[in-house]
Design a protein around this motif. Structure first.
Motif, PDB file in Angstrom:
ATOM      1  N   LEU A 141       0.854  -1.191   0.000  1.00 38.84           N
ATOM      2  CA  LEU A 141       0.000   0.000   0.000  1.00 38.84           C
ATOM      3  C   LEU A 141       0.888   1.239   0.000  1.00 38.84           C
ATOM      4  CD1 LEU A 141      -1.345  -2.107   2.478  1.00 38.84           C
ATOM      5  CD2 LEU A 141      -3.262  -0.692   1.755  1.00 38.84           C
ATOM      6  N   ASP A 142       0.708   2.082  -1.001  1.00 36.96           N
ATOM      7  CA  ASP A 142       1.542   3.273  -1.165  1.00 36.96           C
ATOM      8  C   ASP A 142       0.748   4.519  -0.761  1.00 36.96           C
ATOM      9  OD1 ASP A 142       3.427   5.128  -1.872  1.00 36.96           O
ATOM     10  OD2 ASP A 142       3.725   4.381  -3.904  1.00 36.96           O
ATOM     11  N   GLU A 143       1.055   5.063   0.400  1.00 34.49           N
ATOM     12  CA  GLU A 143       0.407   6.276   0.936  1.00 34.49           C
ATOM     13  C   GLU A 143      -1.119   6.159   0.930  1.00 34.49           C
ATOM     14  OE1 GLU A 143       1.807   8.620   2.417  1.00 34.49           O
ATOM     15  OE2 GLU A 143       3.867   8.737   1.757  1.00 34.49           O
ATOM     16  N   PRO A 144      -1.683   5.140   1.579  1.00 26.67           N
ATOM     17  CA  PRO A 144      -3.136   4.919   1.502  1.00 26.67           C
ATOM     18  C   PRO A 144      -3.980   5.979   2.202  1.00 26.67           C
ATOM     19  CG  PRO A 144      -2.151   3.459   3.119  1.00 26.67           C
ATOM     20  CD  PRO A 144      -1.010   4.115   2.393  1.00 26.67           C
ATOM     21  N   THR A 145      -3.397   6.751   3.125  1.00 26.95           N
ATOM     22  CA  THR A 145      -4.180   7.773   3.824  1.00 26.95           C
ATOM     23  C   THR A 145      -3.845   9.187   3.364  1.00 26.95           C
ATOM     24  OG1 THR A 145      -2.579   7.810   5.653  1.00 26.95           O
ATOM     25  CG2 THR A 145      -4.472   6.338   5.880  1.00 26.95           C
ATOM     26  N   ALA A 146      -3.080   9.305   2.295  1.00 28.06           N
ATOM     27  CA  ALA A 146      -2.732  10.635   1.791  1.00 28.06           C
ATOM     28  C   ALA A 146      -3.998  11.398   1.395  1.00 28.06           C
ATOM     29  CB  ALA A 146      -1.807  10.511   0.581  1.00 28.06           C
ATOM     30  N   ASN A 147      -4.110  12.628   1.835  1.00 31.03           N
ATOM     31  CA  ASN A 147      -5.236  13.523   1.503  1.00 31.03           C
ATOM     32  C   ASN A 147      -6.579  13.080   2.064  1.00 31.03           C
ATOM     33  OD1 ASN A 147      -3.496  15.152  -0.139  1.00 31.03           O
ATOM     34  ND2 ASN A 147      -3.661  13.600  -1.736  1.00 31.03           N
ATOM     35  N   LEU A 148      -6.575  12.170   3.053  1.00 30.59           N
ATOM     36  CA  LEU A 148      -7.828  11.762   3.677  1.00 30.59           C
ATOM     37  C   LEU A 148      -8.048  12.541   4.971  1.00 30.59           C
ATOM     38  CD1 LEU A 148      -7.945   7.872   3.317  1.00 30.59           C
ATOM     39  CD2 LEU A 148      -8.787   9.626   1.748  1.00 30.59           C
ATOM     40  N   ASP A 149      -9.316  12.781   5.288  1.00 30.70           N
ATOM     41  CA  ASP A 149      -9.628  13.425   6.561  1.00 30.70           C
ATOM     42  C   ASP A 149      -9.405  12.410   7.691  1.00 30.70           C
ATOM     43  OD1 ASP A 149     -12.178  11.945   7.260  1.00 30.70           O
ATOM     44  OD2 ASP A 149     -12.798  12.818   5.350  1.00 30.70           O
ATOM     45  N   PRO A 150      -9.357  12.860   8.954  1.00 37.90           N
ATOM     46  CA  PRO A 150      -9.060  11.956  10.073  1.00 37.90           C
ATOM     47  C   PRO A 150      -9.993  10.756  10.171  1.00 37.90           C
ATOM     48  CG  PRO A 150      -8.812  14.219  10.781  1.00 37.90           C
ATOM     49  CD  PRO A 150      -9.396  14.273   9.398  1.00 37.90           C
ATOM     50  N   LYS A 151     -11.299  10.955   9.921  1.00 38.39           N
ATOM     51  CA  LYS A 151     -12.236   9.837  10.049  1.00 38.39           C
ATOM     52  C   LYS A 151     -11.949   8.756   9.023  1.00 38.39           C
ATOM     53  CE  LYS A 151     -17.152   8.634  10.200  1.00 38.39           C
ATOM     54  NZ  LYS A 151     -18.550   9.145  10.132  1.00 38.39           N
ATOM     55  N   ASN A 152     -11.749   9.159   7.760  1.00 35.69           N
ATOM     56  CA  ASN A 152     -11.465   8.173   6.714  1.00 35.69           C
ATOM     57  C   ASN A 152     -10.088   7.541   6.913  1.00 35.69           C
ATOM     58  OD1 ASN A 152     -13.683   7.880   4.746  1.00 35.69           O
ATOM     59  ND2 ASN A 152     -13.457  10.081   4.523  1.00 35.69           N
ATOM     60  N   SER A 153      -9.133   8.314   7.419  1.00 41.34           N
ATOM     61  CA  SER A 153      -7.815   7.760   7.718  1.00 41.34           C
ATOM     62  C   SER A 153      -7.922   6.647   8.745  1.00 41.34           C
ATOM     63  CB  SER A 153      -6.879   8.862   8.243  1.00 41.34           C
ATOM     64  OG  SER A 153      -6.600   9.803   7.234  1.00 41.34           O
ATOM     65  N   LYS A 154      -8.766   6.857   9.740  1.00 40.61           N
ATOM     66  CA  LYS A 154      -8.957   5.842  10.778  1.00 40.61           C
ATOM     67  C   LYS A 154      -9.582   4.578  10.198  1.00 40.61           C
ATOM     68  CE  LYS A 154     -10.998   5.088  15.350  1.00 40.61           C
ATOM     69  NZ  LYS A 154     -11.682   5.702  16.500  1.00 40.61           N
ATOM     70  N   ILE A 155     -10.566   4.738   9.319  1.00 38.20           N
ATOM     71  CA  ILE A 155     -11.213   3.585   8.690  1.00 38.20           C
ATOM     72  C   ILE A 155     -10.191   2.770   7.891  1.00 38.20           C
ATOM     73  CG2 ILE A 155     -12.875   2.882   6.918  1.00 38.20           C
ATOM     74  CD1 ILE A 155     -14.591   5.315   7.807  1.00 38.20           C
ATOM     75  N   ILE A 156      -9.393   3.468   7.085  1.00 36.66           N
ATOM     76  CA  ILE A 156      -8.382   2.792   6.264  1.00 36.66           C
ATOM     77  C   ILE A 156      -7.348   2.119   7.160  1.00 36.66           C
ATOM     78  CG2 ILE A 156      -6.558   3.106   4.547  1.00 36.66           C
ATOM     79  CD1 ILE A 156      -9.383   3.430   3.419  1.00 36.66           C
ATOM     80  N   ALA A 157      -6.933   2.818   8.224  1.00 37.56           N
ATOM     81  CA  ALA A 157      -5.927   2.265   9.142  1.00 37.56           C
ATOM     82  C   ALA A 157      -6.394   0.955   9.754  1.00 37.56           C
ATOM     83  CB  ALA A 157      -5.617   3.282  10.237  1.00 37.56           C
ATOM     84  N   GLN A 158      -7.651   0.917  10.171  1.00 41.13           N
ATOM     85  CA  GLN A 158      -8.181  -0.295  10.795  1.00 41.13           C
ATOM     86  C   GLN A 158      -8.252  -1.453   9.808  1.00 41.13           C
ATOM     87  OE1 GLN A 158     -11.758   1.534  12.334  1.00 41.13           O
ATOM     88  NE2 GLN A 158     -10.870   1.805  14.364  1.00 41.13           N
ATOM     89  N   HIS A 159      -8.584  -1.149   8.549  1.00 45.82           N
ATOM     90  CA  HIS A 159      -8.613  -2.199   7.526  1.00 45.82           C
ATOM     91  C   HIS A 159      -7.202  -2.712   7.234  1.00 45.82           C
ATOM     92  CE1 HIS A 159     -12.788  -2.532   6.525  1.00 45.82           C
ATOM     93  NE2 HIS A 159     -12.917  -1.238   6.291  1.00 45.82           N
ATOM     94  N   ILE A 160      -6.230  -1.804   7.177  1.00 45.11           N
ATOM     95  CA  ILE A 160      -4.846  -2.215   6.906  1.00 45.11           C
ATOM     96  C   ILE A 160      -4.355  -3.157   7.995  1.00 45.11           C
ATOM     97  CG2 ILE A 160      -2.449  -1.428   6.737  1.00 45.11           C
ATOM     98  CD1 ILE A 160      -3.565   1.171   5.478  1.00 45.11           C
ATOM     99  N   LYS A 161      -4.640  -2.803   9.243  1.00 43.18           N
ATOM    100  CA  LYS A 161      -4.221  -3.672  10.350  1.00 43.18           C
ATOM    101  C   LYS A 161      -4.879  -5.036  10.233  1.00 43.18           C
ATOM    102  CE  LYS A 161      -3.173  -3.459  15.258  1.00 43.18           C
ATOM    103  NZ  LYS A 161      -3.200  -2.608  16.473  1.00 43.18           N
TER     104      LYS A 161
END
Length: 241
Positions: A159-179
């Motif tokens: 995954l190359d910069e999957p949270t780039a330009n995302l707001d905090p809520k969407n960053s958290k969603i993506i982070a949890q899926h990555i884990k």
């Protein structure tokens, strides 16, 4: 097991990575300054960029894998979605992840379509199936990219910069899926987000001055961060858990 042996890469005679030698036998997060060579490293692992040296996956050179087999082995999720058909639906786009598993020139099988349905449901984006990819928000786009990678059923997901330009809520969603992906795949994460790196909880490869240095949990100690980034650290920022 991924082995990088004496990897040197240059663009317009400017060396980006110089004689990099590392073994990646588990999950990994790659950090470093802008332009340090993080994305270059990811693309070299996938065989998308030519370089000096050798990349081996499971004791075999990446160049010796057929493109079809390579796609079954590795999934690369770019920082930005680029589609040439703006009318393609989410379901159709995700289905393209099954291309390397097709055995003929005929349509995708019912098994392929079932896998796509399951991946969309797993990421809770099944309601987007009929939407055009062009209509998605940044957060939805990242989830769709992950869904396509999941349909490949590859051993390794990069995954190359999957949270780039995302707001905090969407960053958290993506982070949890990555884990969560760590349970089923070997995950290599490229990011600038130190909070995300800490949350995903993997060894760290820090790219600096054309070299790659490996760290464990000591990487996230304030003194080590200040040493590597040459700035003061007080807080990571967004809390993902």
């Amino acid at each position: 097991m991924i082995k990088l042996k004496n990897i040197t890469c240059a663009f317009d005679k400017k060396i980006v990575l110089d004689e990099v030698c590392i073994n990646i036998d588990s999950h990994l997060t790659v950090l470093g300054a802008n332009g340090a060579g993080k994305s270059t490293l990811a693309k070299i692992i996938c065989g998308l960029i030519s370089c000096e040296g050798e990349v081996e996956i499971n004791e075999k050179k990446i160049s010796e894998y057929s493109l079809k087999k390579r796609a079954q082995l590795l999934s690369y999720i770019p920082a930005k979605l680029e589609v040439y058909d703006s009318f393609i639906s989410v379901e159709e786009f995700v289905l393209l992840g099954r291309f390397s598993h097709k055995t003929s020139l005929f349509d995708y099988s019912s098994k392929d379509k079932k896998i796509v349905k399951e991946c969309l449901e797993f990421l809770h984006i099944q309601d987007l199936a009929s939407h055009s990819v062009d209509s998605l928000s940044s957060g939805e786009t990242q989830l769709v990219l992950i869904a396509q990678a999941l349909t490949q059923q590859s051993e390794i997901i990069i995954l190359d910069e999957p949270t780039a330009n995302l707001d905090p809520k969407n960053s958290k969603i993506i982070a949890q899926h990555i884990k969560g992906l760590k349970e089923y795949h070997q995950v290599i994460l490229i990011t600038h987000d130190i909070a995300l790196a800490s949350f995903v909880d993997t060894p760290v490869a820090f790219v600096k001055e054309k070299k790659v240095h490996l760290y464990g949990k000591e990487f996230f100690e304030k003194e080590k961060l200040q040493e590597l980034y040459d700035v003061s650290f007080e807080k990571f920022g967004v809390k993902y858990d």
